[in-house]
Design a protein around this motif. Structure first.
Motif, PDB file in Angstrom:
ATOM      1  N   LYS A 105       0.838  -1.204   0.000  1.00 27.03           N
ATOM      2  CA  LYS A 105       0.000   0.000   0.000  1.00 27.03           C
ATOM      3  C   LYS A 105       0.875   1.256   0.000  1.00 27.03           C
ATOM      4  CE  LYS A 105      -4.138  -1.854   2.196  1.00 27.03           C
ATOM      5  NZ  LYS A 105      -4.024  -3.132   1.647  1.00 27.03           N
ATOM      6  N   LEU A 106       0.934   1.918  -1.142  1.00 25.13           N
ATOM      7  CA  LEU A 106       1.733   3.135  -1.274  1.00 25.13           C
ATOM      8  C   LEU A 106       1.298   4.195  -0.263  1.00 25.13           C
ATOM      9  CD1 LEU A 106       3.977   4.592  -2.782  1.00 25.13           C
ATOM     10  CD2 LEU A 106       2.275   5.340  -4.455  1.00 25.13           C
ATOM     11  N   GLU A 107       0.014   4.269  -0.004  1.00 24.51           N
ATOM     12  CA  GLU A 107      -0.503   5.254   0.954  1.00 24.51           C
ATOM     13  C   GLU A 107       0.129   5.077   2.332  1.00 24.51           C
ATOM     14  OE1 GLU A 107      -4.692   6.582   3.063  1.00 24.51           O
ATOM     15  OE2 GLU A 107      -4.765   5.368   1.250  1.00 24.51           O
ATOM     16  N   SER A 108       0.380   3.839   2.741  1.00 22.51           N
ATOM     17  CA  SER A 108       0.976   3.615   4.060  1.00 22.51           C
ATOM     18  C   SER A 108       2.413   4.136   4.109  1.00 22.51           C
ATOM     19  CB  SER A 108       0.923   2.133   4.453  1.00 22.51           C
ATOM     20  OG  SER A 108       1.855   1.372   3.723  1.00 22.51           O
ATOM     21  N   PHE A 109       3.108   4.089   2.981  1.00 24.92           N
ATOM     22  CA  PHE A 109       4.476   4.626   2.924  1.00 24.92           C
ATOM     23  C   PHE A 109       4.447   6.149   3.014  1.00 24.92           C
ATOM     24  CE2 PHE A 109       8.407   5.770   0.535  1.00 24.92           C
ATOM     25  CZ  PHE A 109       9.319   5.271   1.462  1.00 24.92           C
TER      26      PHE A 109
END
Length: 101
Positions: free
Chosen positions: A17-21
Motif C-alpha cells: 500500500k503506497l498510501e501507508s508509505f
C-alpha cells in the motif's frame, strides 16, 4: 510527551500500500520534530511475503531510510521473516550510542 524517554522507534508501512508509505513519512516528520534527538529510528516494510502485489519499491524505501539515517528492513509478521533481525539491528545500533557514565 508520547516520545519522551524513547530510545528507539519502529515505523512500519505495508509494502502493498503506497498510501501507508506516504503516511510513514508523516510519522517520521512528527518524530523528528517532537522525539528525542538521539532516538534510533527503524523503518520496516511489512508483508514482504506479498511481494507480488508490492506498491512500494524496496529501493525507494531504502533510499528514504538512508536519507534520514534510519535502519531499514523488510519483514513479514505473518511468516516471522526478519522480525527478530529488526530488533537485533536496533539493539546493535543503540549500543553504539550509549552515553558513557
Amino acid at each position: 510527551m508520547y516520545y519522551r524517554g524513547s530510545a528507539a522507534a519502529v515505523i512500519v508501512y505495508d509494502i502493498t500500500k503506497l498510501e501507508s508509505f506516504q503516511t510513514l513519512k508523516k510519522w517520521v516528520k512528527e518524530l523528528k520534530e517532537h522525539g528525542p534527538e538521539d532516538i534510533v529510528v527503524a523503518i520496516a516494510g511489512n508483508k514482504n511475503d506479498l511481494g507480488d502485489i508490492r506498491e512500494v519499491p524496496m529501493k525507494e524505501a531504502k533510499e528514504f531510510a538512508e536519507s534520514i539515517a534510519a535502519i531499514f528492513i523488510e519483514t513479514s509478521a505473518r511468516n516471522a521473516v526478519n522480525v527478530e533481525e529488526l530488533f537485533q539491528k536496533i539493539s546493535r545500533f543503540s549500543c553504539l550510542f550509549v552515553p558513557s557514565v
